[in-house]
Structure formats: C-alpha cells, structure tokens
Motif scaffolding. Structure first.
Motif, short mmCIF file in Angstrom:
data_model
loop_
_atom_site.label_atom_id
_atom_site.label_comp_id
_atom_site.label_asym_id
_atom_site.label_seq_id
_atom_site.Cartn_x
_atom_site.Cartn_y
_atom_site.Cartn_z
N ILE A 1 0.84 -1.20 0.00
CA ILE A 1 0.00 0.00 0.00
C ILE A 1 0.88 1.25 0.00
N ALA A 2 1.93 1.23 0.81
CA ALA A 2 2.82 2.40 0.90
C ALA A 2 3.49 2.68 -0.44
N ILE A 3 4.01 1.63 -1.08
CA ILE A 3 4.68 1.82 -2.37
C ILE A 3 3.68 2.32 -3.41
N MET B 1 17.51 9.73 -6.11
CA MET B 1 16.52 10.45 -6.90
C MET B 1 16.88 10.48 -8.38
N LYS B 2 18.11 10.11 -8.70
CA LYS B 2 18.50 10.04 -10.12
C LYS B 2 18.15 8.69 -10.73
N LEU B 3 17.80 7.72 -9.89
CA LEU B 3 17.34 6.43 -10.42
C LEU B 3 15.88 6.57 -10.85
N ASN B 4 15.42 5.63 -11.66
CA ASN B 4 13.99 5.66 -11.96
C ASN B 4 13.22 5.07 -10.77
N THR B 5 11.91 5.26 -10.79
CA THR B 5 11.11 4.91 -9.62
C THR B 5 11.23 3.43 -9.25
N ASN B 6 11.21 2.56 -10.24
CA ASN B 6 11.28 1.12 -9.95
C ASN B 6 12.61 0.75 -9.31
N THR C 1 15.18 0.78 -1.99
CA THR C 1 14.58 1.17 -0.71
C THR C 1 14.13 -0.04 0.08
N LEU C 2 13.42 -0.93 -0.58
CA LEU C 2 12.91 -2.11 0.14
C LEU C 2 14.04 -3.02 0.61
N ARG C 3 15.08 -3.14 -0.23
CA ARG C 3 16.17 -4.05 0.15
C ARG C 3 17.06 -3.43 1.23
N GLU D 1 20.67 -4.15 -11.40
CA GLU D 1 20.83 -2.97 -12.26
C GLU D 1 20.75 -1.68 -11.43
N ALA D 2 19.84 -1.67 -10.45
CA ALA D 2 19.70 -0.48 -9.60
C ALA D 2 20.97 -0.25 -8.80
#
Lengths: 186, 416
Positions: free
Chosen positions: A83-85, A133-138, A144-146, A173-174
């Motif tokens: 829900i948060a994401i 913030m320079k990464l894409n949202t995904n 963030t989750l990891r 990749e992130a």
C-alpha cells in the motif's frame, strides 16, 4: 534470504485480531510499530519529508479502510508496504515531483549522536538521497525495500507482485547505477 | 539479464552465497579485472547504504492518524468542528498503551487552541465563510456540476468525503420531496396548473433549502477539514519545528559542552604537556645544572685533589726541602751548638784542668781566649763545613791543644 523486517507476522496477526475484537488500541500499536519504516520508505521513494509525512498518514488510513479485505495468507507488513509503495507511486504520478530533493532531513541522526556524527550522517543521507533520486522509480523502490526496509528477495517480490528473478535483476541494475552515481557524487 | 558472475556478486553482497560460491567468485575476481571492479563497487555501495541512518517518524504522525480514524469511527461528528475531536478523544488515548500520544496530544491541544482562536473567534468570519461556500454550492447545483463529488474526486481526503456521503440522507430527504412534488404535479395537471406551479415552486424551494442545508454542512465540513488539515499541518510543523529547535539546541548545547570539554581536555593535556615539558626542561636544566655543578665540583675536587696532590707534593717537596733545609740548618745549628758546647766543655775541662793544674790566671784567660778563638774558629769551620764532628774534633783537639799549651805555659810560668 532471511527477513529482517521488524517483528513477526504472528505479532501483527495478534494485533489485527485484537483490533477486530474492538480494541482500538491494537490499531494504535500497529501505527506505532510501522510508522517509522513506512515513513522512511516513503521518504526514500519521494525524497521529501512533507510528502513522506502525507503519504505515511494516507497509508495508515488506507490500511484502516481496507482491513476487512486483507487476506491473512499474506504477511501483514508485505500488504502494508505494498500500500505504501503504491501510494508513493500514485503521488509521484499526480505531482510529477520525482526530481525534487529535500535536504532538510537533518533530524535523521540519533539524538544521542555528537554534532560531528550528526553532521556526517546528514551529509551521507543527503548524498545517498541525491543519487537515489536520479534512479527511476522502480529502481529506487527495490533499493529502498532491500536496503532501507531490509526486505528479502521473496518479500520484495511479494510486495511488488513480481517474481524473484525479476527482483534480483532489477536490484542488480539499480545497484550498478547507484554505485556509479555515488562514485561520481563523492 | 544477469550473468553467472553478476549473480554470484549479488549473492555474496546479500550474504546468500555458499562457501563454494564465495570461492568461485574469489577465483573469478582474481582472474577478471572487470568483475573485480564491479564486486568492489557493490561492496562499497552496500557499506555506504548500511551507514545511512533511518529517519525518525514525524512526532505528530501517529496522533494525526488516530485522530482521523477516531473521526471515522464517530457518527456524531458531522455538526462538530473536527478540531475539537482531538480534545474529546485525548483522555481516551492517554489511557491507551500508546503513551507517546500524551505529549503529542498535549502539543496538538495548544496548537489547535491557537488555530481555533484564529479561525473561529469571530462570528462574522464564520458567517462569511459559510455563506460564501453555500453560495458556491448553490451555483454548482444550478449549473449541473459534479455534486456531490464522486469518490474519485476526493483523493487524499478520505474521511471528510465519506462523512459527506453519509450525509446524503439530507439529499435523500430532498428526493422523496421532489417525487412528492412530481406526484402533486400529476394531480395538479388534472385539476389546476397554478397549484402545480405552486407545488413546483415549493419543491424548488425545498430542494434549494435542502441544497443550502447540504451546502451549509458541506461548508462546515470543508471548514472542518481545512481547519483539521491546517491544525494537523500546523501541529506537525510546530512539532517538527519544536523538535528541530530542541534537537538543534541540544546539539548546540552538546556541541558547546563537547567543545568546552574538548577544550578543557586539550588545555589540560596541553597544560600537562607544557608542565611536563617545563618539568622536563626544568629537570633537564636542573640535571644539567646539577651535572655542571657536579662536574664543576668534580672538576674542582679533581683539581683540588690534583692541586692538593700537587700542593701536597709541592708542600711535601717544599717541606722536604724545608725540612732538609731546616735539617741542614738544624744540623748546622746543632753542629754549632755542639761545637759551642764542645768548645765550652773543652774550655771548661781545660780550665778545670788548668785550674787543677794550678795554671795562672793569665794562662787561663789566654787559654780561654785561645780556646774560645779556637772553638769559634772550629765551630765556624765546622758550621761552614757542616761537619760538627770534625769541628768538634778539631775544636776539641784545638781546645785541648790550646788548653794543653796554655796549661803547659801556665805551669811553666807558675814553675818559673
């Protein structure tokens, strides 16, 4: 991968059971337990403390609204983080504020830390957030989750409704991109 | 897609690799520079992200959430300003296990009290705001706008939207009235158009009244929502500002204290070092002085000793010389004394012998004089030659000879 998410699902289920039994304080306990991870997840995805506060508030109201629809075969925190994401993604879509960076997050450092540590912690937090913030949202979400919510591959997959292989690939990749960005920033 | 090496790197980074997989990656990293660089970069990234501290949740977040949930649970809040709900529910949360809500609600009470004064102390303001919103609502109805708002249009303000939907009983009341009007109209068509118009007007008035009532409520709800949102935002901001200020003040105090402590410690350390250095210098100086003194003393002693030795030696030499000289002098004096004594003895003996031998007085005088002259000469000769014995012998002999001669001469004279 062992999960490091706070508490156990049994504890959450017990709180939910108490709440369903009419104990409003049980829901208060849920909010107290998850307000920090939910707020942090929102902040790392949105990059702004005010937006993160709004989203965290909305998330708990959504949980309250949809609690009757919650399927207990899934872990509660996975459902909550999902829900948060989703709320964070919706917010970004509505406002198109993906590139905004909030540097006013200096209350992140523990109060007990001395001024030098506090300053260093703020500098590191701002630097990492600028790169995030320079990464894409995904990409930002999986990082963030990891790393900030300590979710395992399987938990991330459950939260994002993806298979683990995709999660691993996206995370790799992130990380590769974030590592390059942080190297440039430093 | 990830290749095997990348998969291994990520497994190791996430602490999921087996011992065999770690060894395999170590081998790859040794042989493949690109893989080594990527692995190192992933390790650094993981360490960096692990060092980022998590943010503390906003102090008023929990209270704000529970406040809105309480609003939803309550069915009697429609006509009451939402900001008062916090005060009404405060006692309940104070008794709950969530003890942190006490301070949050205490802060919110103050903030909301101020907001309440600002927004609701003036009746005129309330009338103006309510009237304006009501007029806007009527315009919206007459223009056939989207009212009531659909659920999709109430994004972000869920609680007030639901509360509004529950108020549709007011609209529902209008609906039967409209239907009733329609029924009357059907009757009136058969009887009297004026009655129908009257009924229609009455229905319009009723609908307008209902709409106004709804608009009033909507206005109040909007005001409530605005006030609540403002209050929450203000509360959040105030709480965050207070937290920031407190944290900043604490940090400043801590910094001051830390700086002072550090300064004190540094000063103490410097003082210690300075003292130690001073002490060391003093000690060095003292040691050097002592050494110098000791050396000087030693030198002095050595010199003195040497001098003493030399002096001793010189003294001894001098003493020896003096002694020798004194001895020489003493010997000479002794020799002289001995010579004198010997001469005197010889003279005495000669005189006595001469007297015994009844020598004349002249002979005695001559003998004395000759003895004395001979003794003087012998003594002088003995002294000069440092040979007392010789002088004595000579003196003795001369004295004896002189005495013999004098005695013989005197005896001869006496005999004559």
């Amino acid at each position: 991968m062992a999960s490091n998410v706070i508490g156990t699902d049994e504890q959450d289920q017990a709180l939910l059971s108490r709440y369903r039994g009419g104990d409003v304080g049980a829901f208060s306990s849920i909010v107290l337990k998850y307000q920090k991870p939910v707020y942090n997840a929102a902040f790392r995805v949105l990059g702004n403390v005010d937006d993160a506060t709004d989203i965290a508030q909305i998330v708990f109201l959504r949980v309250f609204e949809r609690l009757e629809n919650y399927d207990s075969q899934y872990r509660f925190f996975s459902w909550l983080y999902r829900i948060a994401i989703n709320e964070a993604i919706d917010f970004l879509r509505r406002t198109s504020r993906e590139d905004e960076l909030d540097e006013d997050n200096d209350y992140a450092a523990p109060e007990a830390a001395n001024p030098e540590h506090r300053y260093a912690a703020k500098e590191l937090s701002v630097c990492v957030q600028a790169a995030l913030m320079k990464l894409n949202t995904n990409e930002r979400i999986v990082i963030t989750l990891r790393h900030f919510n300590d979710c395992s591959y399987s938990e991330i997959a459950e939260i994002l409704a993806l298979d683990e292989k995709t999660v691993k690939s996206r995370l790799f990749e992130a990380r590769r991109r974030l590592g390059g960005l942080l190297k440039n920033l430093s | 897609m990830m290749n095997d090496t990348q998969n291994l790197i990520q497994k190791v980074i996430d602490d999921l690799a087996t011992a065999e997989e770690r060894q395999a990656l170590a081998k790859i990293v040794r042989e493949d520079e690109t893989a080594a660089i990527e692995f190192e970069r992933f390790k650094q990234l993981s360490a960096t992200l692990a060092g980022v501290s998590s943010l503390a949740a906003p102090p008023a977040l929990h209270a704000a959430v529970m406040l809105q949930i309480e609003n939803r649970n309550s069915s009697q809040l429609i006509s009451k300003p939402t900001v008062f709900v916090a005060l009404a529910t405060r006692t309940q949360y104070q008794n709950s296990p969530a003890s942190t809500s006490q301070t949050i609600f205490s802060r919110m009470e103050t903030v909301m009290s101020e907001i309440k004064k600002g927004f609701f102390s003036s009746t005129m303001n309330k009338v103006l705001v309510g009237g304006g919103v009501a007029a806007a609502a009527v315009i919206a109805i007459t223009a056939g706008g989207n009212f009531p708002a659909s659920n999709q249009d109430t994004v972000g303000t869920i609680a007030p939207a639901q509360r509004y939907r529950s108020d549709q009983s007011v609209t529902a009341n209008v609906q039967p009235s409209a239907n009733g009007g329609a029924g009357s109209a059907q009757v009136s068509v058969n009887t009297d158009n004026a009655a129908a118009n009257s009924a229609s007007n009455a229905a319009d008035r009723s609908a307008a009244k209902g709409a106004l009532s709804s608009a009033d409520k909507a206005a109040l709800d909007a005001a409530d929502r605005s006030a609540a949102k403002g209050a929450l935002s203000s509360a959040d901001k105030a709480a965050m500002d207070a937290a920031d200020k407190s944290a900043a003040k604490g940090a400043l105090s801590s910094a001051d204290k830390a700086a002072m402590d550090a300064a004190d410690k540094a000063a103490a350390k410097a003082a210690d070092k300075s003292a130690a250095k001073g002490a060391l210098n003093s000690a060095d100086k003292a040691a050097m002085d002592a050494a110098d003194k000791a050396a000087a003393k030693a030198a002095d002693k050595s010199a003195a000793k040497g001098a003493l030795n030399s002096a001793d030696k010189a003294a001894m030499d001098a003493a020896d010389k003096a002694a020798a000289k004194a001895a020489d002098k003493s010997a000479a004096k002794g020799a002289l004394n001995s010579a004198d004594k010997a001469a005197m003895d010889a003279a005495d003996k000669a005189a006595a012998k001469a007297a015994d031998k009844s020598a004349a007085k002249g002979a005695l005088n001559s003998a004395d004089k000759a003895a004395m002259d001979a003794a003087d000469k012998a003594a002088a000769k003995a002294a000069d030659k440092s040979a007392a014995k010789g002088a004595l012998n000579s003196a003795d002999k001369a004295a004896m000879d002189a005495a013999d001669k004098a005695a013989a001469k005197a005896a001869s004279k006496a005999a004559n």
